[in-house]
Design a protein around this motif. Structure first.
Motif, PDB file in Angstrom:
ATOM      1  N   VAL A 194      -3.664   4.189   4.707  1.00 55.32           N
ATOM      2  CA  VAL A 194      -4.849   4.870   5.223  1.00 55.32           C
ATOM      3  C   VAL A 194      -5.235   4.315   6.587  1.00 55.32           C
ATOM      4  CG1 VAL A 194      -7.342   5.105   4.894  1.00 55.32           C
ATOM      5  CG2 VAL A 194      -5.788   5.604   3.006  1.00 55.32           C
ATOM      6  N   THR A 195      -5.137   2.991   6.737  1.00 56.44           N
ATOM      7  CA  THR A 195      -5.463   2.371   8.025  1.00 56.44           C
ATOM      8  C   THR A 195      -4.534   2.866   9.121  1.00 56.44           C
ATOM      9  OG1 THR A 195      -6.224   0.355   6.898  1.00 56.44           O
ATOM     10  CG2 THR A 195      -5.732   0.179   9.245  1.00 56.44           C
ATOM     11  N   ALA A 196      -3.239   2.894   8.818  1.00 57.27           N
ATOM     12  CA  ALA A 196      -2.255   3.336   9.813  1.00 57.27           C
ATOM     13  C   ALA A 196      -2.465   4.802  10.189  1.00 57.27           C
ATOM     14  CB  ALA A 196      -0.843   3.124   9.271  1.00 57.27           C
ATOM     15  N   LEU A 197      -2.676   5.656   9.192  1.00 57.07           N
ATOM     16  CA  LEU A 197      -2.891   7.071   9.463  1.00 57.07           C
ATOM     17  C   LEU A 197      -4.188   7.302  10.234  1.00 57.07           C
ATOM     18  CD1 LEU A 197      -1.734   8.613   6.062  1.00 57.07           C
ATOM     19  CD2 LEU A 197      -0.577   8.781   8.267  1.00 57.07           C
ATOM     20  N   SER A 198      -5.203   6.491   9.948  1.00 56.36           N
ATOM     21  CA  SER A 198      -6.470   6.592  10.678  1.00 56.36           C
ATOM     22  C   SER A 198      -6.267   6.251  12.148  1.00 56.36           C
ATOM     23  CB  SER A 198      -7.515   5.648  10.074  1.00 56.36           C
ATOM     24  OG  SER A 198      -7.776   5.952   8.731  1.00 56.36           O
ATOM     25  N   LEU A 199      -5.509   5.186  12.401  1.00 51.85           N
ATOM     26  CA  LEU A 199      -5.259   4.770  13.784  1.00 51.85           C
ATOM     27  C   LEU A 199      -4.428   5.807  14.532  1.00 51.85           C
ATOM     28  CD1 LEU A 199      -4.552   0.966  13.205  1.00 51.85           C
ATOM     29  CD2 LEU A 199      -6.586   1.998  14.227  1.00 51.85           C
ATOM     30  N   ILE A 200      -3.472   6.426  13.826  1.00 54.33           N
ATOM     31  CA  ILE A 200      -2.672   7.484  14.443  1.00 54.33           C
ATOM     32  C   ILE A 200      -3.561   8.664  14.819  1.00 54.33           C
ATOM     33  CG2 ILE A 200      -0.909   9.237  13.993  1.00 54.33           C
ATOM     34  CD1 ILE A 200       0.537   7.137  12.302  1.00 54.33           C
ATOM     35  N   SER A 201      -4.442   9.046  13.889  1.00 54.29           N
ATOM     36  CA  SER A 201      -5.331  10.175  14.130  1.00 54.29           C
ATOM     37  C   SER A 201      -6.302   9.900  15.267  1.00 54.29           C
ATOM     38  CB  SER A 201      -6.113  10.502  12.843  1.00 54.29           C
ATOM     39  OG  SER A 201      -7.007  11.568  13.044  1.00 54.29           O
ATOM     40  N   LEU A 202      -6.794   8.669  15.351  1.00 50.94           N
ATOM     41  CA  LEU A 202      -7.824   8.328  16.333  1.00 50.94           C
ATOM     42  C   LEU A 202      -7.250   7.945  17.690  1.00 50.94           C
ATOM     43  CD1 LEU A 202     -10.225   6.203  14.082  1.00 50.94           C
ATOM     44  CD2 LEU A 202     -10.498   8.583  14.789  1.00 50.94           C
ATOM     45  N   LEU A 203      -6.084   7.290  17.713  1.00 47.23           N
ATOM     46  CA  LEU A 203      -5.545   6.757  18.954  1.00 47.23           C
ATOM     47  C   LEU A 203      -4.376   7.564  19.516  1.00 47.23           C
ATOM     48  CD1 LEU A 203      -5.576   2.932  18.083  1.00 47.23           C
ATOM     49  CD2 LEU A 203      -7.345   4.280  19.230  1.00 47.23           C
ATOM     50  N   ALA A 204      -3.461   7.965  18.637  1.00 53.94           N
ATOM     51  CA  ALA A 204      -2.239   8.617  19.120  1.00 53.94           C
ATOM     52  C   ALA A 204      -2.405  10.118  19.346  1.00 53.94           C
ATOM     53  CB  ALA A 204      -1.089   8.359  18.156  1.00 53.94           C
ATOM     54  N   MET A 205      -2.980  10.812  18.382  1.00 55.16           N
ATOM     55  CA  MET A 205      -3.067  12.272  18.462  1.00 55.16           C
ATOM     56  C   MET A 205      -3.831  12.771  19.691  1.00 55.16           C
ATOM     57  SD  MET A 205      -1.199  13.501  16.126  1.00 55.16           S
ATOM     58  CE  MET A 205      -1.689  15.220  16.047  1.00 55.16           C
ATOM     59  N   PRO A 206      -4.950  12.133  20.092  1.00 53.85           N
ATOM     60  CA  PRO A 206      -5.658  12.615  21.291  1.00 53.85           C
ATOM     61  C   PRO A 206      -4.820  12.535  22.569  1.00 53.85           C
ATOM     62  CG  PRO A 206      -7.106  11.217  19.974  1.00 53.85           C
ATOM     63  CD  PRO A 206      -5.725  11.084  19.391  1.00 53.85           C
ATOM     64  N   VAL A 207      -3.756  11.727  22.559  1.00 49.47           N
ATOM     65  CA  VAL A 207      -2.879  11.620  23.725  1.00 49.47           C
ATOM     66  C   VAL A 207      -1.641  12.499  23.557  1.00 49.47           C
ATOM     67  CG1 VAL A 207      -1.531  10.044  25.157  1.00 49.47           C
ATOM     68  CG2 VAL A 207      -3.667   9.262  24.114  1.00 49.47           C
ATOM     69  N   ILE A 208      -1.104  12.567  22.344  1.00 48.28           N
ATOM     70  CA  ILE A 208       0.112  13.335  22.092  1.00 48.28           C
ATOM     71  C   ILE A 208      -0.121  14.834  22.250  1.00 48.28           C
ATOM     72  CG2 ILE A 208       1.767  13.996  20.305  1.00 48.28           C
ATOM     73  CD1 ILE A 208       1.655  11.148  19.276  1.00 48.28           C
ATOM     74  N   VAL A 209      -1.254  15.334  21.749  1.00 43.76           N
ATOM     75  CA  VAL A 209      -1.527  16.774  21.828  1.00 43.76           C
ATOM     76  C   VAL A 209      -1.589  17.267  23.276  1.00 43.76           C
ATOM     77  CG1 VAL A 209      -3.223  18.580  21.332  1.00 43.76           C
ATOM     78  CG2 VAL A 209      -2.634  16.910  19.567  1.00 43.76           C
ATOM     79  N   PRO A 210      -2.324  16.610  24.185  1.00 46.21           N
ATOM     80  CA  PRO A 210      -2.291  17.043  25.592  1.00 46.21           C
ATOM     81  C   PRO A 210      -0.898  16.933  26.214  1.00 46.21           C
ATOM     82  CG  PRO A 210      -4.204  15.660  25.196  1.00 46.21           C
ATOM     83  CD  PRO A 210      -3.351  15.567  23.977  1.00 46.21           C
TER      84      PRO A 210
END
Length: 199
Positions: free
Chosen positions: A74-90
């Motif tokens: 859950v911690t890892a998925l939370s960090l991916i959602s909060l940190l990685a996705m906002p950069v990967i999507v653009p």
């Protein structure tokens, strides 16, 4: 819309790019550091619970130990959602859909709230289905089902939260329901590979 398998294959070509690799492994590294310190300071207490003759404390210690695994996920998925996705999507939009307008139909808080809600469900489902791993192959099948559900609920929202309006979000969700579930299923299969679910 491209076929899910074509999308999955195309994603691998981007995965080896330095920027995407960093975004993929940074949450993993941060999660590792975080839980290293948590276990470093709590393990003596947990170990004492597991070694004492008091059965109540033993059960508490065992449950805490078991809960560590979904908590880490859950911690890892939370960090991916909060940190990685906002950069990967653009990045994906700029590379593959440069003319696509970002409607920003949902705020960062909406994405965060959605992720936390379904990650809590994931944590509960993980604990409930944990005994299925005692039955050969059943645990893996159940795990794929749970991960498919979570992928669909979290990653789909994160991918479109900044791009689609609420109306478009509902329309795409209804129009491409089968494709979305299939993509979530493909990702769930890869999540059976140790460590891959963090990438």
């Amino acid at each position: 819309m491209k076929k899910p398998f074509e999308i999955a294959i195309g994603a691998f070509s981007d995965l080896i790019k330095p920027k995407i690799l960093i975004l993929s492994f940074a949450p993993l590294l941060l999660c590792f550091v975080l839980w290293f310190f948590v276990l470093y300071y709590t393990w003596p207490l947990l170990d004492s619970y597991l070694t004492l003759n008091n059965w109540k404390l033993f059960i508490i210690g065992l449950l805490c130990l078991v809960a560590l695994f979904p908590a880490m996920g859950v911690t890892a998925l939370s960090l991916i959602s909060l940190l990685a996705m906002p950069v990967i999507v653009p990045y994906v939009r700029k590379r593959y859909f440069p003319d696509l307008e970002a409607k920003k139909g949902f705020s960062f808080f909406s994405s965060f709230k959605n992720s936390m809600f379904y990650l809590l469900i994931y944590f509960i489902l993980f604990l409930i289905t944990l005994p299925t791993w005692l039955i050969p192959f059943v645990g893996a099948v159940v795990s794929v089902g749970v991960n498919t559900f979570i992928n669909k609920k979290i990653l789909y929202f994160d991918c479109l939260a900044d791009m689609a309006s609420p109306e478009e979000f509902k329309k795409l969700k209804s129009k491409y329901r089968k494709e979305i579930w299939l993509m979530a299923f493909i990702l769930a299969l890869f999540m059976l590979i140790p460590g891959y679910f963090l990438i």
